[in-house]
Design a protein around this motif. Sequence first.
Motif, PDB file in Angstrom:
ATOM      1  N   GLY A  50      12.644   0.431  -7.234  1.00 34.28           N
ATOM      2  CA  GLY A  50      12.608   0.621  -8.809  1.00 34.28           C
ATOM      3  C   GLY A  50      12.668  -0.962  -9.257  1.00 34.28           C
ATOM      4  N   VAL A  51      11.818  -1.255 -10.143  1.00 35.46           N
ATOM      5  CA  VAL A  51      11.389  -2.586 -10.463  1.00 35.46           C
ATOM      6  C   VAL A  51      11.529  -2.453 -12.300  1.00 35.46           C
ATOM      7  N   ASP A  52      12.414  -3.349 -12.747  1.00 38.00           N
ATOM      8  CA  ASP A  52      12.467  -3.434 -14.070  1.00 38.00           C
ATOM      9  C   ASP A  52      11.743  -4.727 -14.504  1.00 38.00           C
ATOM     10  N   TYR A  53      10.854  -4.699 -15.280  1.00 36.15           N
ATOM     11  CA  TYR A  53       9.934  -5.974 -15.726  1.00 36.15           C
ATOM     12  C   TYR A  53       9.200  -5.783 -17.071  1.00 36.15           C
ATOM     13  N   ASP A  54       8.568  -6.986 -17.287  1.00 37.67           N
ATOM     14  CA  ASP A  54       7.990  -7.016 -18.608  1.00 37.67           C
ATOM     15  C   ASP A  54       6.577  -7.015 -18.445  1.00 37.67           C
ATOM     16  N   ASP A  55       5.974  -6.026 -18.871  1.00 43.47           N
ATOM     17  CA  ASP A  55       4.343  -5.855 -18.248  1.00 43.47           C
ATOM     18  C   ASP A  55       3.453  -6.696 -19.112  1.00 43.47           C
ATOM     19  N   ARG A  56       4.092  -7.408 -19.888  1.00 42.50           N
ATOM     20  CA  ARG A  56       3.235  -8.539 -20.861  1.00 42.50           C
ATOM     21  C   ARG A  56       3.204  -9.795 -20.014  1.00 42.50           C
ATOM     22  N   ILE A  57       4.149  -9.813 -19.018  1.00 46.52           N
ATOM     23  CA  ILE A  57       3.976 -11.208 -17.970  1.00 46.52           C
ATOM     24  C   ILE A  57       3.650 -10.823 -16.737  1.00 46.52           C
ATOM     25  N   ILE A  58       3.811  -9.509 -16.037  1.00 45.29           N
ATOM     26  CA  ILE A  58       3.478  -9.212 -14.938  1.00 45.29           C
ATOM     27  C   ILE A  58       3.137  -7.769 -14.983  1.00 45.29           C
ATOM     28  N   SER A  59       1.896  -7.351 -14.101  1.00 45.42           N
ATOM     29  CA  SER A  59       1.592  -6.065 -14.010  1.00 45.42           C
ATOM     30  C   SER A  59       2.141  -5.377 -12.787  1.00 45.42           C
ATOM     31  N   LYS A  60       2.068  -4.056 -12.854  1.00 41.32           N
ATOM     32  CA  LYS A  60       2.528  -3.496 -11.574  1.00 41.32           C
ATOM     33  C   LYS A  60       1.294  -3.504 -10.728  1.00 41.32           C
ATOM     34  N   GLU A  61       0.317  -3.875 -11.036  1.00 37.99           N
ATOM     35  CA  GLU A  61      -1.022  -4.092  -9.807  1.00 37.99           C
ATOM     36  C   GLU A  61      -0.571  -5.481  -9.366  1.00 37.99           C
ATOM     37  N   GLN A  62      -0.206  -6.490 -10.252  1.00 37.92           N
ATOM     38  CA  GLN A  62       0.214  -7.725  -9.463  1.00 37.92           C
ATOM     39  C   GLN A  62       1.226  -7.692  -8.399  1.00 37.92           C
ATOM     40  N   ILE A  63       2.524  -6.719  -8.771  1.00 34.68           N
ATOM     41  CA  ILE A  63       3.475  -6.497  -7.846  1.00 34.68           C
ATOM     42  C   ILE A  63       2.904  -6.009  -6.731  1.00 34.68           C
ATOM     43  N   LYS A  64       2.203  -4.772  -7.025  1.00 37.14           N
ATOM     44  CA  LYS A  64       1.710  -4.171  -5.752  1.00 37.14           C
ATOM     45  C   LYS A  64       1.044  -5.106  -4.679  1.00 37.14           C
ATOM     46  N   ASN A  65       0.089  -6.143  -5.232  1.00 35.68           N
ATOM     47  CA  ASN A  65      -0.660  -6.856  -4.368  1.00 35.68           C
ATOM     48  C   ASN A  65       0.135  -7.932  -3.815  1.00 35.68           C
ATOM     49  N   ILE A  66       1.278  -8.343  -4.415  1.00 34.02           N
ATOM     50  CA  ILE A  66       2.231  -9.148  -3.754  1.00 34.02           C
ATOM     51  C   ILE A  66       3.015  -8.509  -2.477  1.00 34.02           C
ATOM     52  N   VAL A  67       3.316  -7.360  -2.702  1.00 27.76           N
ATOM     53  CA  VAL A  67       4.035  -6.515  -1.725  1.00 27.76           C
ATOM     54  C   VAL A  67       3.271  -6.266  -0.538  1.00 27.76           C
ATOM     55  N   ASP A  68       2.163  -5.857  -1.010  1.00 29.84           N
ATOM     56  CA  ASP A  68       0.910  -5.490   0.162  1.00 29.84           C
ATOM     57  C   ASP A  68       0.676  -6.716   1.033  1.00 29.84           C
ATOM     58  N   SER A  69       0.479  -7.877   0.432  1.00 30.90           N
ATOM     59  CA  SER A  69       0.538  -9.113   1.111  1.00 30.90           C
ATOM     60  C   SER A  69       1.515  -9.492   2.095  1.00 30.90           C
ATOM     61  N   LEU A  70       2.577  -8.793   1.912  1.00 29.47           N
ATOM     62  CA  LEU A  70       3.745  -8.904   2.942  1.00 29.47           C
ATOM     63  C   LEU A  70       3.529  -8.091   4.251  1.00 29.47           C
ATOM     64  N   GLY A  71       2.471  -7.006   4.161  1.00 23.80           N
ATOM     65  CA  GLY A  71       2.335  -6.113   5.150  1.00 23.80           C
ATOM     66  C   GLY A  71       3.068  -4.963   4.920  1.00 23.80           C
ATOM     67  N   TYR A  72       3.373  -4.569   3.820  1.00 20.56           N
ATOM     68  CA  TYR A  72       3.805  -3.258   3.157  1.00 20.56           C
ATOM     69  C   TYR A  72       2.951  -2.547   2.438  1.00 20.56           C
ATOM     70  N   THR A  73       3.063  -1.448   2.013  1.00 21.13           N
ATOM     71  CA  THR A  73       2.238  -0.754   1.028  1.00 21.13           C
ATOM     72  C   THR A  73       3.171  -0.272   0.037  1.00 21.13           C
ATOM     73  N   LEU A  74       2.844  -0.745  -1.411  1.00 18.98           N
ATOM     74  CA  LEU A  74       3.382  -0.175  -2.364  1.00 18.98           C
ATOM     75  C   LEU A  74       2.409   0.834  -3.325  1.00 18.98           C
ATOM     76  N   ILE A  75       3.166   1.942  -3.418  1.00 17.19           N
ATOM     77  CA  ILE A  75       2.260   2.887  -3.934  1.00 17.19           C
ATOM     78  C   ILE A  75       2.619   2.891  -5.479  1.00 17.19           C
ATOM     79  N   ILE A  76       1.611   2.568  -6.265  1.00 18.58           N
ATOM     80  CA  ILE A  76       2.050   2.540  -8.000  1.00 18.58           C
ATOM     81  C   ILE A  76       1.389   4.018  -8.685  1.00 18.58           C
TER      82      ILE A  76
END
Length: 70
Positions: free
Chosen positions: A44-70
């Motif tokens: 669960g992620v509580d965030y401000d979508d004016r600053i960061i998007s769920k796609e950006q969060i996904k890309n960062i997590v995916d770069s760690l070798g995991y898969t975040l399904i949005i």
Amino acid sequence: MRRLNYFMLKGAKTEEDYRKVIEVIEKLEGVFDVDYEITAEVVGVDYDDRIISKEQIKNIVDSLGYTLII
């Protein structure tokens, strides 16, 4: 706008995996809080979508070798 989204996290098997992902997400600008449920494979992620998007969060997590399904 402040959002609370729950995402499926694939590839994380241990408490250590989840902690690694959580620590990275918590450091992102625009993220207020992060929680997880290891048995449900959910983050669960509580965030401000004016600053960061769920796609950006996904890309960062995916770069760690995991898969975040949005």
